[in-house]
Design a protein around this motif. Sequence first.
Motif, short mmCIF file in Angstrom:
data_model
loop_
_atom_site.label_atom_id
_atom_site.label_comp_id
_atom_site.label_asym_id
_atom_site.label_seq_id
_atom_site.Cartn_x
_atom_site.Cartn_y
_atom_site.Cartn_z
N MET A 24 11.53 17.79 44.56
CA MET A 24 11.46 18.74 43.46
C MET A 24 12.84 19.30 43.16
SD MET A 24 8.63 19.56 41.87
CE MET A 24 7.05 18.94 42.33
N ASN A 25 13.15 19.41 41.93
CA ASN A 25 14.41 20.01 41.47
C ASN A 25 14.14 21.42 40.96
OD1 ASN A 25 15.99 17.60 41.86
ND2 ASN A 25 15.04 16.78 40.03
N ARG A 26 15.20 22.23 40.96
CA ARG A 26 15.11 23.58 40.41
C ARG A 26 15.76 23.58 39.03
NH1 ARG A 26 11.79 26.94 42.59
NH2 ARG A 26 13.08 28.72 42.16
N TRP A 27 15.12 24.26 38.10
CA TRP A 27 15.61 24.32 36.72
C TRP A 27 15.73 25.77 36.29
CZ3 TRP A 27 16.96 19.68 34.76
CH2 TRP A 27 16.46 18.55 35.42
N ASP A 28 16.89 26.11 35.72
CA ASP A 28 17.07 27.44 35.12
C ASP A 28 16.47 27.36 33.73
OD1 ASP A 28 18.49 28.76 37.17
OD2 ASP A 28 20.35 27.77 36.55
N VAL A 29 15.60 28.31 33.43
CA VAL A 29 14.92 28.30 32.14
C VAL A 29 15.15 29.64 31.44
CG1 VAL A 29 12.69 28.09 30.97
CG2 VAL A 29 13.15 26.74 33.03
N LEU A 30 15.45 29.58 30.17
CA LEU A 30 15.56 30.75 29.32
C LEU A 30 14.52 30.61 28.22
CD1 LEU A 30 16.89 33.33 28.16
CD2 LEU A 30 18.50 31.81 26.97
N VAL A 31 13.65 31.62 28.11
CA VAL A 31 12.67 31.65 27.04
C VAL A 31 13.04 32.82 26.13
CG1 VAL A 31 10.23 31.89 26.44
CG2 VAL A 31 10.87 30.75 28.58
N GLU A 32 13.28 32.54 24.87
CA GLU A 32 13.56 33.59 23.89
C GLU A 32 12.34 33.71 22.99
OE1 GLU A 32 18.39 33.39 23.53
OE2 GLU A 32 17.19 32.37 22.01
N VAL A 33 11.72 34.88 23.02
CA VAL A 33 10.51 35.14 22.23
C VAL A 33 10.89 36.10 21.11
CG1 VAL A 33 8.15 36.03 22.30
CG2 VAL A 33 9.09 34.85 24.30
N SER A 34 10.51 35.74 19.89
CA SER A 34 10.81 36.59 18.74
C SER A 34 9.64 36.56 17.76
CB SER A 34 12.10 36.16 18.06
OG SER A 34 11.98 34.84 17.61
N PRO A 35 9.54 37.59 16.94
CA PRO A 35 8.46 37.59 15.94
C PRO A 35 8.64 36.43 14.97
CG PRO A 35 9.54 39.74 16.05
CD PRO A 35 10.36 38.80 16.87
N ARG A 36 7.54 35.83 14.56
CA ARG A 36 7.61 34.77 13.55
C ARG A 36 8.25 35.32 12.28
NH1 ARG A 36 4.47 30.12 13.90
NH2 ARG A 36 3.43 29.95 15.89
N SER A 37 8.89 34.47 11.52
CA SER A 37 9.63 34.93 10.34
C SER A 37 8.74 35.64 9.32
CB SER A 37 10.35 33.75 9.68
OG SER A 37 9.41 32.77 9.28
N GLU A 38 7.47 35.28 9.25
CA GLU A 38 6.57 35.91 8.28
C GLU A 38 5.95 37.22 8.79
OE1 GLU A 38 4.14 32.72 10.45
OE2 GLU A 38 6.15 32.86 9.63
N ILE A 39 6.25 37.58 10.04
CA ILE A 39 5.72 38.80 10.64
C ILE A 39 6.76 39.91 10.51
CG2 ILE A 39 4.93 39.86 12.81
CD1 ILE A 39 2.98 37.77 11.69
#
Length: 91
Positions: free
Chosen positions: A1-16
């Motif tokens: 198993m490998n380790r992975w750095d993950v970045l999740v950027e959550v933002s409001p949808r453009s129509e919201i």
Amino acid sequence: MNRWDVLVEVSPRSEIADPAGTTVERALRALGFSGVSGVRVGKAIRLEVSAADEAEARAVTEHMCERLLANPVIEDARIEVRATVAHESVS
């Protein structure tokens, strides 16, 4: 198993509507930053994922977003996956 750095950027949808983004944009203008527009406020989530490869790490992270990290009805999630760099401790 490998380790992975993950970045999740959550933002409001453009129509919201994004009242927090509107507030930040107005405040920046009041502070003299006149060239600012289209401010959207979201959240950044950083984590490490154990997976065989990058595709599996991305798939696991997408599943996390669907189940918990983002509301797909009103938010978009952008995922960035990188191989974890070994950190050496300095004594």
